[in-house]
Each structure stands twice: as structure tokens, then as C-alpha cells.
Scaffold this motif. Sequence first.
Motif, short mmCIF file in Angstrom:
data_model
loop_
_atom_site.label_atom_id
_atom_site.label_comp_id
_atom_site.label_asym_id
_atom_site.label_seq_id
_atom_site.Cartn_x
_atom_site.Cartn_y
_atom_site.Cartn_z
N LYS A 125 0.83 -1.21 0.00
CA LYS A 125 0.00 0.00 0.00
C LYS A 125 0.87 1.26 0.00
CE LYS A 125 -3.87 0.22 0.23
NZ LYS A 125 -4.87 0.31 -0.85
N ILE A 126 1.96 1.24 0.74
CA ILE A 126 2.84 2.42 0.79
C ILE A 126 3.50 2.65 -0.56
CG2 ILE A 126 4.90 3.41 1.84
CD1 ILE A 126 4.18 1.74 4.38
N ASP A 127 4.02 1.59 -1.15
CA ASP A 127 4.67 1.73 -2.45
C ASP A 127 3.71 2.26 -3.50
OD1 ASP A 127 7.26 1.06 -1.82
OD2 ASP A 127 7.03 -1.06 -2.27
N SER A 128 2.48 1.76 -3.49
CA SER A 128 1.51 2.19 -4.50
C SER A 128 1.15 3.67 -4.34
CB SER A 128 0.24 1.35 -4.40
OG SER A 128 -0.46 1.61 -3.18
N ARG A 129 1.41 4.22 -3.19
CA ARG A 129 1.08 5.62 -2.93
C ARG A 129 2.09 6.59 -3.55
NH1 ARG A 129 0.46 7.94 3.22
NH2 ARG A 129 -1.01 9.62 2.81
N TYR A 130 3.32 6.15 -3.69
CA TYR A 130 4.39 7.09 -4.05
C TYR A 130 5.03 6.85 -5.42
CZ TYR A 130 4.12 8.89 0.66
OH TYR A 130 3.66 9.47 1.82
N VAL A 131 4.77 5.72 -6.03
CA VAL A 131 5.37 5.47 -7.35
C VAL A 131 4.52 6.17 -8.40
CG1 VAL A 131 6.03 3.74 -9.05
CG2 VAL A 131 6.36 3.29 -6.61
N LYS A 132 5.11 7.14 -9.09
CA LYS A 132 4.39 7.98 -10.04
C LYS A 132 4.55 7.48 -11.48
CE LYS A 132 2.88 10.97 -7.04
NZ LYS A 132 1.45 11.18 -6.82
N LYS A 133 3.65 7.92 -12.33
CA LYS A 133 3.76 7.62 -13.76
C LYS A 133 5.06 8.21 -14.30
CE LYS A 133 -1.21 7.55 -14.74
NZ LYS A 133 -2.30 8.21 -15.50
N GLY A 134 5.63 7.54 -15.26
CA GLY A 134 6.86 8.03 -15.86
C GLY A 134 8.10 7.40 -15.27
N LEU A 135 7.95 6.66 -14.18
CA LEU A 135 9.11 5.99 -13.56
C LEU A 135 9.29 4.64 -14.25
CD1 LEU A 135 11.12 6.53 -11.19
CD2 LEU A 135 9.66 5.08 -9.79
N ASP A 136 9.68 4.69 -15.52
CA ASP A 136 9.68 3.49 -16.34
C ASP A 136 10.74 2.48 -15.93
OD1 ASP A 136 7.60 4.51 -17.82
OD2 ASP A 136 8.91 5.51 -19.25
N ASP A 137 11.93 2.97 -15.57
CA ASP A 137 13.00 2.03 -15.23
C ASP A 137 13.07 1.74 -13.72
OD1 ASP A 137 13.94 4.40 -14.23
OD2 ASP A 137 15.79 4.44 -15.42
N PHE A 138 12.29 2.45 -12.92
CA PHE A 138 12.22 2.26 -11.46
C PHE A 138 13.54 2.53 -10.74
CE2 PHE A 138 8.60 -0.07 -13.04
CZ PHE A 138 7.60 0.22 -12.11
N GLU A 139 14.51 3.08 -11.44
CA GLU A 139 15.82 3.32 -10.84
C GLU A 139 15.72 4.32 -9.69
OE1 GLU A 139 19.71 2.80 -10.01
OE2 GLU A 139 18.57 1.68 -11.53
N GLY A 140 14.87 5.33 -9.85
CA GLY A 140 14.76 6.36 -8.83
C GLY A 140 13.75 6.08 -7.74
N MET A 141 13.26 4.86 -7.68
CA MET A 141 12.26 4.51 -6.66
C MET A 141 12.89 4.56 -5.26
SD MET A 141 9.89 1.10 -6.56
CE MET A 141 8.67 0.81 -5.28
N HIS A 142 12.12 5.05 -4.30
CA HIS A 142 12.59 5.21 -2.92
C HIS A 142 12.86 3.85 -2.27
CE1 HIS A 142 8.15 4.78 -2.88
NE2 HIS A 142 8.43 3.92 -1.91
#
Length: 300
Positions: A125-142
Motif C-alpha cells: 500500500k505504501i509503495d503504491s502511494r508514491y510510485v508515479k507515472k513516468g518511472l519506467d526504469d524504477f531506478e529512482g524509486m525510494h
Amino acid sequence: MLRRKLSELNVIDDFMMNELATNEELKEPCFRRILSVLLNRDIGEINVKAQSIIQGLDTDLRGVRLDVEIIETTRNGISIKSEDDTVIQGEKNITGSQIANIYDLEPHLRKDVNFPKHNRYYQAKIDSRYVKKGLDDFEGMHNLYVITITNFDIFGDGLFEYTVCNKILENPDREYKDGLIFKYFNTRGKTGGSEAVKNMLRFIEKSTSENVVDEATKEISEYVNRVKKSPNAEEIYMTMGDKIDFLCRESEEIGEQRGIEIGEQRGKQKMLDMLKEAAKKNGASEEIEKLLKDCSEISQ
């Protein structure tokens, strides 16, 4: 059981944790210090939010309540500045690319919880709250730390702390860098953990002067004492306590009345069963059998 006074509460208690997390002056230095001790590293600039709600995706799907949500907005001591993908968090504007680490801090006093699955759901639930559109490679994910603090041992190994990370079973020496860390802290552990961690956990469970044994616990103790001396906190605690007492009394009265009703119903049914058995043994007429049946239907 008598309700405790505000002065008797500990950091692990829900009310005290919430008051520390909502105090505008105290919340950031308080939780920065707690995190720095428990994780054994420096914590950068943070934003603290108490008891935030993440709703389910539909009305029949479960939401979650985060006790203390902490967002760290620096990496390696360097502030990250960006103007895109703004997320509103508390009273600050934080952008998706600014977030370095998210911490979900959850004190638990209840034992009837499947913590691994509970925390798996919270993480999703937390991850789904903060991952925005455009983060295609997920490299910058928290990175996400789900931190559970209990006054009992979830896993039964007697440790002060347990760290859970995903691994590649076929090659456990190879790192699996998904940025997800589960930390379980047991305030009553017997082994493991640094001295600083042990001291902090003992103070979190029992926030009294005898557990102030180093600079970190001294600092947190000062914050706790300021909350306990706050007239506003005292008023909120007393009001909340009065409401809880009223609900408890009301529940007890309802329970007592329901118990009487159930007892009377069971007593009547037992008497009818005895009469039926006696009638059967003594060859009672069909009229008596019918009468007993009618009585039984009326009593139900």
C-alpha cells in the motif's frame, strides 16, 4: 483495570507515539534520533506524519493506518531538489524524485497479528502511494523501511532486532537490491543489537528515568517529558479516556443484559428438553407432545 495517567505512558503506547509525531516542534528531532539509533546511521532531513490513512482501492478492500510515516528527503547528507511529481505530505511539498527513504514506524502491543503478512500488505500500500507515472526504469524509486517495535518476541529467537530482506535462494550471496527492508525490534530481547539499540528499546518500552542511560535516551526523555507536561496533551488524553471509559461501561451493560437473556433462554430450553424426555419415557399423549412443541417454538 484503572486507566493510567498521562505521566505513566511510555513511547511505545499509541497515544504517546502519536503526540510525539504531531508536535510540530518535537516530531522531527525526536524521530530523527530514534531512527538514527535503531538503524545505526545518520538520518537526513525528514518530514513526519502521524496516523495517516491509505484507503483501499474499492469499498470492499482493506485500507491501512500508518502509525508514524517518515519521509527522508536527502541522500548521503545531500539535499535533493526537483520541481516535478509533487506529493503533498503534511505541511510540506515533497516531490517524488526528492524522496530518498520512507519509514513506516509501527509500535505493536497486540500479539494476535500475522506480522509477516501484515507488513507485506502495508509495504504494498505504501509503495503504491508514491510510485508515479513516468518511472519506467524504477531506478529512482525510494527505499522503504517497515519498522515494527513490540514488547514481545515475534520470532522466538531472543534477539533485540531482526532484519528481513529479499534474497535469491539459489545464490544468497548475491544482493537483491529492491530497496525493501523489514526491521523487527523486540524491547525484551536477550541477545543481538548494539548497546545503543538496547538502551533505546528499553526506554521506548518503559520511558522512566532509570532507563535514561545515554545521550540518545536523555534526548528522547526530554521530548517525552515536554509532551507529558503539555496542558493540551493532558486535555486530549483525559477527553479520550473519558470516551473510552463510557464505551467500556456501555459495552459491559450490553454484555450483562445479553448474558441474562442467553441464560434465561438456555434455562427454558433445558427445562423443555427435560419435560420432553419425561413425556417420552412415560408415554405422554400426542396433545402433551404438541403442547411442548408449541412452548418450544414460543421460547425461540
